[in-house]
Design an enzyme around this catalytic site. Structure first.
Site, mmCIF file in Angstrom:
data_model
loop_
_atom_site.group_PDB
_atom_site.id
_atom_site.type_symbol
_atom_site.label_atom_id
_atom_site.label_comp_id
_atom_site.label_asym_id
_atom_site.label_seq_id
_atom_site.Cartn_x
_atom_site.Cartn_y
_atom_site.Cartn_z
ATOM 1 N N GLN A 80 0.808 -1.538 0.021
ATOM 2 C CA GLN A 80 0.312 0.032 0.411
ATOM 3 C C GLN A 80 0.950 1.304 -0.183
ATOM 4 O O GLN A 80 0.095 2.247 -0.076
ATOM 5 C CB GLN A 80 -0.788 0.212 0.965
ATOM 6 C CG GLN A 80 -2.210 -1.135 0.917
ATOM 7 C CD GLN A 80 -2.537 -1.300 2.042
ATOM 8 O OE1 GLN A 80 -2.085 -1.794 2.847
ATOM 9 N NE2 GLN A 80 -3.800 -0.757 2.660
ATOM 10 N N ASN A 128 -1.287 -10.876 8.706
ATOM 11 C CA ASN A 128 -2.211 -9.985 9.025
ATOM 12 C C ASN A 128 -4.191 -10.469 7.988
ATOM 13 O O ASN A 128 -3.984 -11.208 7.113
ATOM 14 C CB ASN A 128 -2.160 -8.535 8.101
ATOM 15 C CG ASN A 128 -3.202 -7.675 8.281
ATOM 16 O OD1 ASN A 128 -3.553 -6.692 9.162
ATOM 17 N ND2 ASN A 128 -4.056 -7.129 7.012
ATOM 18 N N GLU A 129 -4.509 -9.771 9.758
ATOM 19 C CA GLU A 129 -6.224 -10.733 9.504
ATOM 20 C C GLU A 129 -6.496 -11.571 8.632
ATOM 21 O O GLU A 129 -7.740 -11.754 7.262
ATOM 22 C CB GLU A 129 -6.977 -9.090 8.279
ATOM 23 C CG GLU A 129 -6.800 -8.190 9.606
ATOM 24 C CD GLU A 129 -7.407 -7.018 8.301
ATOM 25 O OE1 GLU A 129 -8.231 -7.375 7.042
ATOM 26 O OE2 GLU A 129 -7.810 -5.966 9.073
ATOM 27 N N TYR A 138 -12.286 -1.198 13.345
ATOM 28 C CA TYR A 138 -13.251 0.244 12.261
ATOM 29 C C TYR A 138 -14.415 0.658 12.462
ATOM 30 O O TYR A 138 -14.739 1.459 12.925
ATOM 31 C CB TYR A 138 -12.322 -0.383 11.161
ATOM 32 C CG TYR A 138 -11.587 -0.055 10.827
ATOM 33 C CD1 TYR A 138 -10.789 0.602 10.815
ATOM 34 C CD2 TYR A 138 -10.533 -1.072 10.489
ATOM 35 C CE1 TYR A 138 -9.512 1.282 9.996
ATOM 36 C CE2 TYR A 138 -9.363 -1.361 9.841
ATOM 37 C CZ TYR A 138 -8.941 0.582 9.250
ATOM 38 O OH TYR A 138 -7.375 0.153 8.799
ATOM 39 N N GLU A 174 -4.890 -1.582 13.885
ATOM 40 C CA GLU A 174 -5.533 -0.990 13.382
ATOM 41 C C GLU A 174 -7.135 -0.479 13.120
ATOM 42 O O GLU A 174 -7.381 -0.872 14.281
ATOM 43 C CB GLU A 174 -5.504 -1.570 12.025
ATOM 44 C CG GLU A 174 -4.430 -1.552 10.378
ATOM 45 C CD GLU A 174 -4.714 -2.416 9.250
ATOM 46 O OE1 GLU A 174 -6.372 -2.265 8.850
ATOM 47 O OE2 GLU A 174 -4.391 -2.970 9.117
#
Ligand SMILES: *[C@@H]1O[C@H](CO)[C@@H](O)[C@H](O)[C@H]1NC(C)=O
Ligand SMILES: *[C@@H]1O[C@H](CO)[C@@H](O)[C@H](O)[C@H]1NC(C)=O
Ligand SMILES: *[C@@H]1O[C@H](CO)[C@@H](O)[C@H](O)[C@H]1NC(C)=O
Ligand SMILES: *[C@@H]1O[C@H](CO)[C@@H](O)[C@H](O)[C@H]1NC(C)=O
Ligand SMILES: *[C@@H]1O[C@H](CO)[C@@H](O)[C@H](O)[C@H]1NC(C)=O
Length: 516
Positions: A48, A192-193, A337, A403
């Site tokens: 990213q 990650n995730e 989030y 995050e």
């Protein structure tokens, strides 16, 4: 974007310090309210932010392949924010912001271009440079090894994570990371995730490697099996993770004294009604999304309800595998989030063919459209609830919020009140959780600068710093939230605070609670 606009930001900031957001039960707080050693930081991930996609020996990851097809019309994805060349400038911004920690990921195909075999010296040099630059400035590196972006070479060769071969290759990759960087990196995240990766990449097929099967794919996939592959992929991720952790404990822990964890996407789960059915459905959603990863890590097996609803499509752990996976973490990365509403949906179990989203027998409604660029609702109680759940259900493991951040349209105003309100609220939610005994050790906001977003490309962004994509130099500009976060980070007394304290406590805790 008018560079002049941010000249007025400092005046705004003064009045902001007296603004009460009214969104958290903890409204007034400073850094001093957090335990000594509590880490504040920010993050990005390799694909990213780095750019330099075809430079210095890097080969494509599955994200390069996907982005070239889907985001070809956007700003050059091969350049991204060009952190590969601008890392010194970015570290300087981190210093000015006052970060304790920076979370980034290593591009597997930059370090080991074919996925296995020889190490790329230029890749090695880049990560050494970045790590050294961080350490030199007193910023703690938190390094993720696989952030959705495994090498395309391994996808082509044997199907990437659908094959058990990847356990061997991931472990060898982790070995290189520990060996080369472990003298300076204390916090490692393997994958990650896994939950989001499996659902997006192997069930709906919207995300790379775009595997899915009818009737479940939301795109037309050329291969895949939505009914079984998501479960297979998470199984292999758990085994690869455990294998890397076991390697670290055997060969590196004594010398390097670091910690290895894994990160999980979480959501606040709100039953749509207060009926027993919807409350039980919310627990079921927790089991399917979080328990899927956490139950094997803490108890050595998948949640009972998953095994019941999924049957033979979910792989079984052998006794040996179960032992290896159980306890194979020093901390968890919680990614949060937004919250969702959950409604019981027993009908879905009557379908002849089922995928994870029908196996869960619940209808999930997100509080914001994930692929839009709308701002996210601010629900700090939901983050507090997630942390509380880890405390109560999994023995209060050490957690880093890895995050959390607010989305805005990418090129909207630098005066991003929505972002700092979101951060203020959610940091308050973390504080509430801490005050009720949560073992949370840090909070790393997403994202440090505006990056190529995996759900929206360059349409929306989460950064504290705006990156001007129209400027060939990709100049960074601080948003109001960068000033706000910086004020907050510098406002508290931070004497005597640092990674050493945290390290000691993590070891003490791991010994006492984690390794049964
Ligand atoms: C999938 O392919 C079929 C047949 O070519 C087409 O009708 C359909 O619109 C495609 N679906 C998607 C989501 O692209
Ligand atoms: C998907 O996998 C399941 C379980 O292995 C199998 O029964 C089914 O036939 C497969 N479906 C497709 C489309 O390959
Ligand atoms: C922001 O980007 C959108 C689309 O990319 C464009 O329509 C809009 O004019 C831009 N706004 C500004 C302030 O540059
Ligand atoms: C605080 O912790 C206690 C004990 O674990 C728990 O019973 C209670 O529900 C928690 N409170 C909140 C607000 O989460
Ligand atoms: C770390 O542990 C020591 C001794 O157990 C304790 O006094 C201190 O408050 C702990 N620090 C944190 C950050 O939890």
């Amino acid at each position: 974007m008018q560079p002049g606009t941010f000249l007025s930001l400092s005046c705004l900031l003064i009045s902001l310090l007296h603004l009460s957001t009214g969104v958290s039960s903890v409204n007034e707080f400073s850094r001093d309210d957090f335990p000594p050693g509590f880490v504040f930081g920010s993050g990005t991930s390799a694909y990213q932010v780095e750019g330099a996609a075809n430079e210095d020996g890097r080969t494509p990851s599955i994200w390069d392949t996907f982005a070239h097809a889907v985001y070809a019309h956007e700003h050059n994805v091969d350049v991204a924010a060009d952190e590969y060349h601008k890392y010194k400038e970015d570290v300087q911004l981190m210093v000015e912001t006052g970060l304790d920690a920076y979370k980034f990921s290593i591009s597997w195909s930059r370090l080991i271009p074919n996925g296995r075999g020889p190490v790329n010296p230029k890749g090695l040099q880049y990560y050494n440079n970045l790590i050294n630059e961080l350490i030199r400035h007193g910023i703690q590196p938190h390094v993720t090894m696989n952030h959705f972006d495994h090498p395309q070479a391994l996808e082509d060769e044997y199907g990437g994570w659908v094959s058990r071969n990847i356990i061997r290759d991931f472990t060898a990759y982790a070995d290189v990371c520990f060996r080369e960087f472990g003298d300076r990196v204390l916090y490692w995240t393997t994958v990650n995730e896994p939950n989001v990766f499996a659902l997006g990449g192997y069930d709906s097929g919207e995300e790379p490697p775009q595997r899915c099967s009818p009737p479940f794919g939301v795109v037309n996939c050329s291969k895949g099996n939505s009914t079984s592959e998501p479960y297979l992929v998470v199984h292999h991720i758990l085994l690869a993770h455990a294998s890397a952790v076991n390697l670290y404990r055997k060969q590196y822990k004594d010398k390097q004294h670091g910690f290895v964890g894994l990160s999980i996407y979480t959501m606040g789960l709100l039953p749509e009604t207060d009926t027993k059915e919807d409350i039980i459905a919310s627990q079921r959603v927790h089991d399917f999304y979080v328990g899927w990863i956490m139950d094997p890590l803490v108890y050595g097996d998948y949640p009972k309800i998953m095994k019941k609803n999924v049957g033979s499509r979910i792989p079984s752990f052998t006794n040996l595998e179960s032992k290896q996976v159980k306890g194979s973490f020093d901390f968890l990365g919680v990614i949060y989030y937004l919250n969702v509403n959950v409604k019981d949906n027993p009908e879905s179990l009557k379908m002849k063919q089922r995928d994870p989203q029908t196996d869960v027998a619940a209808k999930i409604t997100f509080s914001a459209d994930l692929s839009s660029d709308d701002e996210l609702p601010i629900t700090p109680w939901a983050l507090q609830g997630v942390l509380e759940k880890f405390k109560q259900q999994y023995g209060n493991p050490p957690i880093f919020v890895f995050e959390n951040g607010q989305r805005t349209k990418r090129n909207s105003s630098l005066e991003d009140f929505g972002r700092l309100t979101y951060l203020h609220g959610n940091i308050g939610g973390v504080l509430d959780a801490l005050r009720n005994g949560s073992n949370t050790r840090g909070y790393l906001q997403w994202s440090f600068i505006d990056v190529f977003e995996l759900l929206s490309g360059y349409a929306s962004s989460y950064g504290l710093y705006y990156v001007d994509l129209d400027d060939p130099d990709l100049k960074r500009y601080p948003k109001l939230s960068a000033h706000w976060y910086s004020r907050f980070l510098k406002g508290g007394s931070i004497s005597g605070v640092g990674p050493i304290e945290l390290e000691k406590n993590l070891s003490a805790l791991s010994a006492a609670h984690l390794f049964h």
